[in-house]
Design an enzyme around this catalytic site. Structure first.
Site, PDB file in Angstrom:
ATOM      1  N   TYR A 160       0.873  -1.142  -0.048  1.00 45.65           N
ATOM      2  CA  TYR A 160      -0.068  -0.060   0.114  1.00 45.65           C
ATOM      3  C   TYR A 160       0.847   1.272   0.037  1.00 45.65           C
ATOM      4  CZ  TYR A 160      -3.817  -3.031   1.057  1.00 45.65           C
ATOM      5  OH  TYR A 160      -5.004  -4.119   0.876  1.00 45.65           O
ATOM      6  N   LYS A 227       3.276 -13.860   6.150  1.00 46.22           N
ATOM      7  CA  LYS A 227       3.627 -14.711   5.009  1.00 46.22           C
ATOM      8  C   LYS A 227       4.990 -14.860   4.758  1.00 46.22           C
ATOM      9  CE  LYS A 227       2.073 -17.488   1.534  1.00 46.22           C
ATOM     10  NZ  LYS A 227       1.529 -18.792   1.980  1.00 46.22           N
ATOM     11  N   ASP A 281      -2.269 -17.940   5.180  1.00 52.53           N
ATOM     12  CA  ASP A 281      -3.155 -18.677   4.490  1.00 52.53           C
ATOM     13  C   ASP A 281      -3.809 -19.553   5.474  1.00 52.53           C
ATOM     14  OD1 ASP A 281      -0.377 -19.286   3.179  1.00 52.53           O
ATOM     15  OD2 ASP A 281      -0.970 -20.780   4.258  1.00 52.53           O
ATOM     16  N   ASP A 305      -6.005  -6.233   5.316  1.00 51.21           N
ATOM     17  CA  ASP A 305      -7.223  -6.116   4.625  1.00 51.21           C
ATOM     18  C   ASP A 305      -8.078  -7.295   4.292  1.00 51.21           C
ATOM     19  OD1 ASP A 305      -8.759  -4.806   3.056  1.00 51.21           O
ATOM     20  OD2 ASP A 305      -7.368  -4.207   1.401  1.00 51.21           O
TER      21      ASP A 305
END
Ligand code: NAP
Length: 414
Positions: A160, A227, A281, A305
């Site tokens: 972002y 991640k 995930d 998000d």
């Protein structure tokens, strides 16, 4: 501070900060920004609920003095076409605590999102989203009551940050050449390139806020979601810095999950907050299969998000999910949905997202009786199956009411 169009009520007191804490009188001035589209409807309804709850909770001994601030279309009408007046920014800083409705972001170039501008200009680095189930709210989960979490999403870094170079531009080609020739990177010809910065500073201040919240509200864990198995030096670094911060600044209050198993056989020592981490995930699975294992979640911008919308869906969706964007002290509480323009001024939509954002605001200033009253009255109203259209279409035997009538029902149930 003097303003051109903003009127600060002389009857109230501005909130201040002393020794790192908010100082709130019984007559605080709070800022509100109505927002575009459905903003008018949901602000009017929520304002009535908030004022009624304050009156009910404190019998006239406490009162909010509202100062209207302007952004978006309403601002453009007042400030000669300016959607983002500088004095609104000044007032948000000056008043410290505000609540806002949604703002339109036209798609296409030449118009920076007002929400993004607000977050960046005020360095509102934490996006905070509680996810809580109310009995009777339509949910796709088998046991939605197990979902009770609060997400701290980093708000300033990650993909972002806006460092992106379009395929075919000279900037893209220059960067691609550098990456290939000097850094040995390999990727397809003509690829668009984005850069994902994640810093120790940005990660640590976010994790600090999450741990402070967990301590203040008696939560038993903070989960770092990342991640890092793939993006080692950004997402993986977020995880590393999160654990580091906990050990450096909260050694007395926290314990890492590794230490929990090494030294305590997995049994949490009384009063300690467990700092754990999960890969993003897997976290999406876990929040569907075993949500009760998680309470405070701290995560990077993009993960946050996705995760906050996914979790909101588990407990009733965007019409009800509240949120806040926060710096160290300045906080802007806001509805998480957009302006839903097709419903503008139809008195139709669900005001709960903004209403509960206001509840978070009252908790933030220490008026917890107000949010407790709103939550209990909302619960009763849902049990009576009095709901707006969005819930009515998911419930059997519901009575569909307008935005304002829904607010009336909540006030009646206080
Ligand atoms: P949206 O305004 O959130 O609306 C999408 C759909 O969500 C609506 O059509 C409606 O669904 C449902 N919905 C939203 N708010 C609701 C409420 N209070 N009660 C019940 N249902 C609600 O998203 P969008 O259409 O993608 O965006 C419209 C504009 O809002 C854009 O300009 C966007 O940039 C802006 N936006 C602003 C913010 C913000 O200010 N924080 C956030 C997101 C988007 P149904 O059609 O199924 O009834």
């Amino acid at each position: 501070m003097s303003y051109e169009h903003i009127q600060i009520p002389s009857s109230g007191d501005k909130i201040t900060v002393k020794d790192g804490n908010l100082v709130v009188s019984d007559n605080p001035i709070l800022g509100f920004i109505e927002g575009d589209g459905i903003g008018g409807d949901i602000t009017r309804a929520s304002m009535r609920v908030w004022n009624a709850a304050v009156e009910k909770a404190y019998g006239g001994n406490r009162k909010v003095h509202w100062a209207e601030l302007f952004l978006g279309e309403k601002a453009a009408g007042i400030y000669d076409g300016n959607y983002f007046p500088a004095e609104t920014l000044d007032a948000v800083k000056d008043l410290i605590v505000s609540v806002k409705g949604p703002l339109t972001t036209p798609v296409g170039g030449g118009f920076r999102s007002l929400n993004v501008s607000l977050r960046q200009d005020l360095d509102l680095y934490a996006c905070v989203r509680p996810v809580q189930y109310f009995d009777g709210v339509p949910s796709p989960m088998k046991k939605p009551e197990d979902v009770n979490a609060i997400i701290f999403r980093e708000n300033t870094e990650d993909v972002y940050a806006g460092i992106e170079y379009e395929s075919g531009t000279p900037e893209n080609e220059k960067l691609a050449k550098f990456l290939r020739e000097e850094m040995g990177a390999e990727f397809f010809e003509g690829a668009g390139i984005g850069i994902k910065p994640i810093s120790a500073f940005g990660s640590k201040r976010l994790v600090r806020k999450a741990i402070q919240y967990a301590i203040a509200h008696g939560h038993d864990s903070v989960t770092l979601v990342h991640k890092g198995n793939i993006q080692k030096f950004t997402e993986g670094a977020f995880r590393k810095w999160g654990y580091e911060l906990a050990a450096e600044e909260f050694a007395a209050e926290t314990i890492s999950e590794a230490e929990l198993w090494d030294k305590h056989d997995g049994v949490r020592p009384e009063g300690k907050i467990v700092i754990k981490d999960r890969i993003a995930d897997i976290m999406f699975q876990l929040m569907q299969l075993r949500p009760a294992e998680f309470s405070v979640i701290a995560t990077t911008n993009l993960n946050g998000d996705y995760l906050s919308d996914a979790l909101a869906a588990e407990v009733g969706g965007m019409g009800i999910a509240p949120g806040a964007n926060m710096a160290d002290h300045i906080a802007v509480f806001e509805a998480t949905h957009g302006t839903a323009p097709k419903y503008t001024n139809l008195d139709k939509v669900n005001p709960s997202s903004l209403m509960f954002s206001g509840s978070m605001m009252f908790d933030y200033i220490g008026w917890t009786e107000v949010s407790a009253l709103i939550a209990s009255a909302f619960g009763k109203t849902i049990k009576q199956k009095i709901v707006t259209y969005d819930f009515a279409r998911l419930m059997d035997g519901a009575t569909e009411v307008s935005t304002s009538a829904f607010a009336d029902a909540i006030i009646g149930n206080m």
